[in-house]
Design a protein around this motif. Structure first.
Motif, short mmCIF file in Angstrom:
data_model
loop_
_atom_site.label_atom_id
_atom_site.label_comp_id
_atom_site.label_asym_id
_atom_site.label_seq_id
_atom_site.Cartn_x
_atom_site.Cartn_y
_atom_site.Cartn_z
N LEU A 186 0.64 -1.09 -0.06
CA LEU A 186 -0.16 0.01 -0.07
C LEU A 186 0.93 1.48 -0.06
N ASN A 187 2.01 1.20 0.62
CA ASN A 187 2.73 2.31 0.71
C ASN A 187 3.39 2.83 -0.68
N ILE A 188 3.93 1.62 -1.04
CA ILE A 188 4.65 1.98 -2.54
C ILE A 188 3.36 2.42 -3.72
N THR A 189 2.42 1.58 -3.72
CA THR A 189 1.17 1.94 -4.58
C THR A 189 0.86 3.20 -4.48
N LYS A 190 0.52 3.71 -3.03
CA LYS A 190 0.05 5.00 -2.94
C LYS A 190 1.03 5.91 -3.34
N ASN A 191 2.36 5.72 -3.33
CA ASN A 191 3.36 6.62 -3.74
C ASN A 191 3.25 6.83 -5.22
N CYS A 192 3.28 5.82 -5.90
CA CYS A 192 2.86 5.86 -7.42
C CYS A 192 1.68 6.49 -7.66
N ILE A 193 0.42 6.08 -7.13
CA ILE A 193 -0.42 7.13 -7.60
C ILE A 193 -0.58 8.67 -7.36
N GLU A 194 0.10 8.81 -6.07
CA GLU A 194 0.65 10.29 -5.84
C GLU A 194 1.58 10.88 -6.79
N ALA A 195 2.10 10.08 -7.57
CA ALA A 195 3.34 10.61 -8.26
C ALA A 195 2.60 10.95 -9.69
N MET A 196 1.35 10.39 -10.14
CA MET A 196 0.58 10.74 -11.05
C MET A 196 -0.59 11.82 -10.73
N PRO A 197 -0.64 12.94 -10.72
CA PRO A 197 -1.68 13.77 -10.44
C PRO A 197 -2.60 14.14 -11.50
N ASN A 198 -1.99 13.85 -12.87
CA ASN A 198 -2.65 14.15 -13.99
C ASN A 198 -3.33 12.63 -14.51
N GLY A 199 -3.26 11.70 -13.91
CA GLY A 199 -3.89 10.40 -14.31
C GLY A 199 -2.98 9.65 -14.93
N GLY A 200 -3.03 8.35 -15.20
CA GLY A 200 -2.07 7.61 -15.90
C GLY A 200 -2.47 5.90 -15.55
N GLU A 201 -1.35 5.18 -15.78
CA GLU A 201 -1.57 3.81 -15.41
C GLU A 201 -0.67 3.36 -14.32
N LEU A 202 -1.12 2.60 -13.65
CA LEU A 202 -0.28 1.75 -12.61
C LEU A 202 -0.57 0.39 -12.93
N PHE A 203 0.70 -0.22 -13.29
CA PHE A 203 0.77 -1.46 -13.66
C PHE A 203 1.74 -2.47 -12.41
N ILE A 204 0.99 -3.67 -12.13
CA ILE A 204 1.36 -4.47 -11.19
C ILE A 204 1.43 -5.96 -11.97
N GLU A 205 3.03 -6.28 -11.91
CA GLU A 205 2.98 -7.71 -12.60
C GLU A 205 4.25 -8.63 -11.56
N THR A 206 3.84 -9.87 -11.86
CA THR A 206 4.67 -10.73 -11.28
C THR A 206 5.06 -11.94 -11.94
N TYR A 207 6.26 -12.28 -11.82
CA TYR A 207 6.86 -13.58 -12.32
C TYR A 207 7.94 -14.23 -11.48
#
Length: 420
Positions: A320-341
C-alpha cells in the motif's frame, strides 16, 4: 643460523595463535560465540602456541632448550584473567616436564616467578592506555627473558654467546611489542567504529523523532481547532458532521505516521506464514482502487500464484505504501501496472507508474526517513517502512526512475513450495 630459524618460527607461532586467531574471534564472536566459549578458544589457542614454541626450540645443550614460550605466556596472561595465567603457566611447566631434560627445573623457577608478576599487574595492565600497555608488556616480557638467561647461567651454569643473547632478547622485545601494538590498534579501531555507528543511529533517531513530531502535531492541531470551533460557536449539524469527518481523517493520518515509524523500529516479523502473493496483491489493489479512481488512474495487472514466507499485514502495508506513492506521483492520471513472475527460486514483483519520476539524486536518497519528494505533504516514513518490511522478509528492492517518464519498483522475495 639454526638458532635464528628456530626463534623466527616461534615468532610465527605467537603471531598466529596469540594475535591472528584472537582478532578473528573479536570480529566474529558476536555472531558465532558467547564470551565464555570465546575465552576458552583463546586459552586453547595460546596453549597451542606455547606447545609449538617448545616443540621447535633452539637447543643449547642436550636436554636444555630455549624458545619464546615466555613471550606467549606473558601476552596470554596479561590479556587473560588469573585462571588463564595459572593455566598457561601450569601447561608450560607440565609440557616441559613431559619432554624431560635438565631444563625442567629452570622452567619451574621461571614460570612461578612470572606467574606471580602477571597476577600482580593484570588489573593495572587492563586499565592502562595503549602506550602504557606497550611499556608494561615489553618490560615484563624482557624481564622474563633476562630471568631465564640468569637462571640458566647462575643456577645451571649454561654458557651463551653474545649473539644468541642479543638475538633472544631483541626478538622477545619486538614480538611482544608487535603483538600488543596490533591488538590494541585493532581494539581502538573497533571502539571508533562502534562510536560512529552509535552516532549514526542517534542521528537517524533524531531525524525520525523530529519528522514524526512535526507531522503528528499538524493533524492534532487540526483536530483541536475543529473541537474548539464546535465548543465556542454554534454550528449546524451538517457542519458538525463535516468537522468530525475531517477530524477522523486527521487522526487516521497521525496513526499511519506512527505505524510507519513502529514498522521501521520493529526488528523482525512476528507472524511469519505462507503467503499467496497473488491474493495479497489483489487485496491491496482492492484497497487502493478508490484512490486510483479519484485520480483518474487505471490499474493493470499480470499476476500469477506464488508463495512466500512473511507477515501478511506487514506485506499489505508495504504494498500500500508503494502503490500509494505511485498514485500520488501521477496527479494528472495515468496507469499503474503490477506484474509478477517467478524463476530461480525467486518471486519478482514489478510495480510501475507513469508519474513524474525522480532524478538520480532523489533516487539515491529514496527511503531516508527525513527525505520526501512530496514537499510538506510527506515525511519519507512510508517508503522507509516499505523498504524495512522487504528487508525483514528476506527480500530485495531496486528502483529505476526517469523524470517525466515514471518509476519502476522491483521487489524480489525467495519463494517456498505450496503447502500440501
Amino acid at each position: 643460523m639454526h638458532g635464528l630459524e628456530s626463534l623466527l618460527l616461534n615468532v610465527l607461532f605467537i603471531i598466529i595463535f596469540l594475535l591472528f586467531i584472537p582478532l578473528l574471534l573479536e570480529i566474529n564472536s558476536k555472531m558465532l560465540f558467547n564470551p565464555t566459549k570465546k575465552n576458552w578458544i583463546i586459552n586453547f589457542s595460546a596453549s597451542l602456541g606455547i606447545i609449538l614454541c617448545i616443540l621447535f626450540p633452539f637447543s643449547i645443550i642436550d636436554g636444555y632448550i630455549f624458545d619464546l614460550r615466555w613471550v606467549a605466556v606473558t601476552i596470554g596472561g596479561l590479556y587473560g584473567g588469573v585462571t588463564t595465567i595459572i593455566l598457561l603457566t601450569g601447561l608450560t611447566i607440565a609440557f616441559r616436564y613431559f619432554l624431560g631434560g635438565v631444563g625442567v627445573g629452570a622452567t619451574v623457577l621461571i614460570g612461578i616467578v612470572l606467574m606471580f608478576i602477571l597476577i600482580a599487574i593484570r588489573k593495572m595492565f587492563r586499565k592502562s592506555s595503549k602506550q602504557k600497555k606497550l611499556l608494561v608488556g615489553t618490560t615484563v616480557s624482557l624481564l622474563a627473558g633476562v630471568w631465564a638467561l640468569f637462571v640458566s647461567i647462575i643456577i645451571f651454569d649454561i654458557s651463551f654467546n653474545a649473539f644468541f643473547v642479543f638475538l633472544y632478547l631483541i626478538l622477545t622485545f619486538m614480538t611482544t611489542l608487535l603483538v600488543i601494538y596490533i591488538y590494541e590498534a585493532f581494539q581502538e579501531s573497533q571502539l571508533i567504529n562502534q562510536r560512529v555507528i552509535k552516532a549514526e543511529k542517534m542521528e537517524i533517531v533524531s531525524h525520525l523523532a523530529s519528522s514524526m513530531s512535526h507531522e503528528v502535531r499538524n493533524p492534532l492541531a487540526v483536530v483541536r481547532g475543529f473541537l474548539q470551533l464546535m465548543q465556542v460557536t454554534t454550528v449546524s449539524e451538517k457542519k458538525q458532521r463535516e468537522y468530525l469527518s475531517l477530524s477522523i481523517e486527521e487522526i487516521d493520518r497521525a496513526t499511519d505516521i506512527i505505524q510507519n515509524y513502529l514498522t521501521f523500529a520493529k526488528p523482525s516479523p512476528e507472524n511469519a506464514v505462507r503467503i499467496n502473493i497473488e491474493q495479497e496483491l489483489k487485496r491491496a489493489i482492492n484497497i487502493i482502487t478508490p484512490l486510483a479512481n479519484i485520480n483518474r488512474i487505471h490499474i493493470g495487472t499480470k499476476l500469477e500464484s506464488c508463495f512466500i514466507l512473511g507477515d501478511p499485514q506487514l506485506l499489505q502495508q508495504c504494498l500500500l505504501n508503494i502503490t500509494k506513492n505511485c498514485i500520488e506521483a501521477m496527479p494528472n492520471g495515468g496507469e499503474l501496472f503490477i506484474e509478477t513472475y517467478k524463476g530461480n527460486g525467486e518471486l519478482m514483483i514489478v510495480i510501475s507508474d507513469e508519474g513524474e519520476g525522480m532524478t538520480k539524486e532523489q533516487l539515491s536518497r529514496l527511503g531516508e526517513p527525513y527525505y520526501t519528494t512530496k514537499g510538506r505533504e510527506g515525511t519519507g516514513l512510508g517508503m522507509m517502512a516499505a523498504m524495512q518490511i522487504i528487508e525483514m522478509m528476506s527480500g530485495k528492492l531496486s528502483v529505476t526512475s526517469r523524470v517525466n517518464e515514471g518509476t519502476n519498483f522491483y521487489i524480489r522475495f525467495p519463494t517456498i513450495e505450496k503447502q500440501a
